[in-house]
Design a protein around this motif. Structure first.
Motif, mmCIF file in Angstrom:
data_model
loop_
_atom_site.group_PDB
_atom_site.id
_atom_site.type_symbol
_atom_site.label_atom_id
_atom_site.label_comp_id
_atom_site.label_asym_id
_atom_site.label_seq_id
_atom_site.Cartn_x
_atom_site.Cartn_y
_atom_site.Cartn_z
ATOM 1 N N ASP A 1 -0.689 0.230 -16.773
ATOM 2 C CA ASP A 1 -0.397 -1.065 -16.154
ATOM 3 C C ASP A 1 1.106 -1.301 -16.087
ATOM 4 O OD1 ASP A 1 -3.070 -1.527 -15.790
ATOM 5 O OD2 ASP A 1 -3.235 -3.084 -17.323
ATOM 6 N N GLU A 2 1.815 -0.931 -17.126
ATOM 7 C CA GLU A 2 3.278 -1.117 -17.137
ATOM 8 C C GLU A 2 3.939 -0.254 -16.067
ATOM 9 O OE1 GLU A 2 7.010 -2.588 -18.042
ATOM 10 O OE2 GLU A 2 5.016 -3.356 -18.495
ATOM 11 N N GLU A 3 3.495 0.984 -15.905
ATOM 12 C CA GLU A 3 4.058 1.845 -14.849
ATOM 13 C C GLU A 3 3.790 1.258 -13.464
ATOM 14 O OE1 GLU A 3 3.888 6.315 -16.799
ATOM 15 O OE2 GLU A 3 2.001 5.385 -16.154
ATOM 16 N N ILE A 4 2.606 0.697 -13.275
ATOM 17 C CA ILE A 4 2.283 0.066 -11.991
ATOM 18 C C ILE A 4 3.216 -1.112 -11.749
ATOM 19 C CG2 ILE A 4 0.558 -1.234 -10.692
ATOM 20 C CD1 ILE A 4 -1.605 0.464 -12.160
ATOM 21 N N ARG A 5 3.362 -1.966 -12.734
ATOM 22 C CA ARG A 5 4.207 -3.161 -12.591
ATOM 23 C C ARG A 5 5.657 -2.781 -12.270
ATOM 24 N NH1 ARG A 5 1.231 -7.563 -14.378
ATOM 25 N NH2 ARG A 5 -0.386 -7.048 -15.874
ATOM 26 N N VAL A 6 6.191 -1.822 -12.997
ATOM 27 C CA VAL A 6 7.582 -1.405 -12.775
ATOM 28 C C VAL A 6 7.737 -0.801 -11.381
ATOM 29 C CG1 VAL A 6 9.351 0.260 -13.500
ATOM 30 C CG2 VAL A 6 8.159 -1.129 -15.207
ATOM 31 N N HIS A 7 6.806 0.047 -11.005
ATOM 32 C CA HIS A 7 6.898 0.713 -9.695
ATOM 33 C C HIS A 7 6.772 -0.282 -8.545
ATOM 34 C CE1 HIS A 7 6.677 4.050 -6.873
ATOM 35 N NE2 HIS A 7 5.718 3.369 -6.269
ATOM 36 N N MET A 8 5.903 -1.260 -8.692
ATOM 37 C CA MET A 8 5.646 -2.211 -7.607
ATOM 38 C C MET A 8 6.665 -3.352 -7.566
ATOM 39 S SD MET A 8 3.132 -0.881 -6.029
ATOM 40 C CE MET A 8 2.717 -2.197 -4.883
ATOM 41 N N HIS B 1 -0.510 -10.952 -6.510
ATOM 42 C CA HIS B 1 -0.090 -9.826 -7.340
ATOM 43 C C HIS B 1 -1.193 -9.311 -8.264
ATOM 44 C CE1 HIS B 1 3.872 -11.412 -6.114
ATOM 45 N NE2 HIS B 1 4.170 -10.125 -6.089
ATOM 46 N N MET B 2 -1.989 -10.187 -8.833
ATOM 47 C CA MET B 2 -3.043 -9.724 -9.744
ATOM 48 C C MET B 2 -4.110 -8.935 -8.983
ATOM 49 S SD MET B 2 -1.720 -10.470 -12.514
ATOM 50 C CE MET B 2 -2.992 -9.794 -13.545
ATOM 51 N N ARG B 3 -4.442 -9.361 -7.767
ATOM 52 C CA ARG B 3 -5.404 -8.599 -6.963
ATOM 53 C C ARG B 3 -4.807 -7.262 -6.530
ATOM 54 N NH1 ARG B 3 -7.356 -12.807 -2.598
ATOM 55 N NH2 ARG B 3 -5.745 -14.129 -3.443
ATOM 56 N N ILE B 4 -3.513 -7.262 -6.257
ATOM 57 C CA ILE B 4 -2.835 -6.011 -5.896
ATOM 58 C C ILE B 4 -2.879 -5.045 -7.076
ATOM 59 C CG2 ILE B 4 -0.558 -5.022 -5.374
ATOM 60 C CD1 ILE B 4 -0.113 -7.606 -3.619
ATOM 61 N N LEU B 5 -2.603 -5.530 -8.267
ATOM 62 C CA LEU B 5 -2.680 -4.674 -9.458
ATOM 63 C C LEU B 5 -4.094 -4.137 -9.666
ATOM 64 C CD1 LEU B 5 -0.420 -6.681 -11.925
ATOM 65 C CD2 LEU B 5 0.118 -4.521 -10.781
ATOM 66 N N ARG B 6 -5.102 -5.003 -9.491
ATOM 67 C CA ARG B 6 -6.494 -4.537 -9.604
ATOM 68 C C ARG B 6 -6.793 -3.460 -8.552
ATOM 69 N NH1 ARG B 6 -7.856 -10.022 -10.297
ATOM 70 N NH2 ARG B 6 -8.753 -10.090 -8.204
ATOM 71 N N ILE C 1 0.836 -1.207 0.000
ATOM 72 C CA ILE C 1 0.000 0.000 0.000
ATOM 73 C C ILE C 1 0.866 1.252 0.000
ATOM 74 C CG2 ILE C 1 -1.605 1.357 1.418
ATOM 75 C CD1 ILE C 1 -2.961 -1.330 2.168
ATOM 76 N N MET C 2 1.927 1.257 0.792
ATOM 77 C CA MET C 2 2.795 2.434 0.843
ATOM 78 C C MET C 2 3.486 2.670 -0.496
ATOM 79 S SD MET C 2 2.144 3.752 3.701
ATOM 80 C CE MET C 2 3.358 5.067 3.750
ATOM 81 N N ARG C 3 3.934 1.599 -1.149
ATOM 82 C CA ARG C 3 4.570 1.764 -2.462
ATOM 83 C C ARG C 3 3.538 2.247 -3.484
ATOM 84 N NH1 ARG C 3 9.213 1.307 -4.481
ATOM 85 N NH2 ARG C 3 10.020 0.229 -2.643
#
Length: 162
Positions: A121-128, A138-143, A106-108
């Protein structure tokens, strides 16, 4: 040695060696237990907090380096009764399984959405990427991050902010 740090908008004086990891001061001195000890090596992200708005591993950050800086932990985002949009989205998407990594996740995510309320989605994946979930949610976190982005975007639109 007495050190002064600001955490979640409050100033604290703590007795600690300047090389003590921030994680230990948060948990042991300030009794803020949201950030977790995972690996102690900055490889899992369970200890992620914000320093001046940036997501950092508190297990690697010496408390002596925080003079004049602003630390924010999961406890500084929202409450059980009033979760902030990111916390609410993680709840709604049931993004936690065991829950150990979730405060760091959550903090990230919050650090990303503070800078960019509409990441791809790519920015989220790279950042996380630095934060790990050993339960595989991970898929629920991305959602959840996409949902929080939608909430924040809707809030900005309804407030007339572009």
């Amino acid at each position: 040695m007495t050190l002064s740090i600001e955490v979640n908008g409050s100033k604290h004086s703590v007795e600690a060696d300047p090389s003590t990891p921030l994680l230990y001061v948060l948990r042991n001195n300030l009794e803020l237990n949201g950030a977790k000890y995972g690996c102690g090596l900055g490889q899992c992200g369970a200890c992620t907090v914000h320093i001046d708005g940036r997501a950092v591993f508190s297990c690697l950050t010496p408390v002596g380096a925080l003079e004049g800086r602003h630390v924010r932990t999961i406890e500084g985002l929202g409450t059980i009764e009033q979760p902030n949009p990111v916390q609410k989205a993680f709840q709604d998407e049931q993004a936690a399984q065991c829950g150990y990594c979730i405060a760091g996740m959550i903090m990230r995510a919050q650090a990303l959405l503070d800078r960019n309320t509409t990441p791809t989605d790519e920015e989220i994946r790279v950042h996380m990427q630095p934060n790990l979930c050993r339960c595989g949610t991970h898929m629920r976190i991305l959602r959840a991050i996409r949902r929080a982005s939608d909430i924040l975007t809707d809030n900005r639109s309804s407030a007339g902010v572009e």
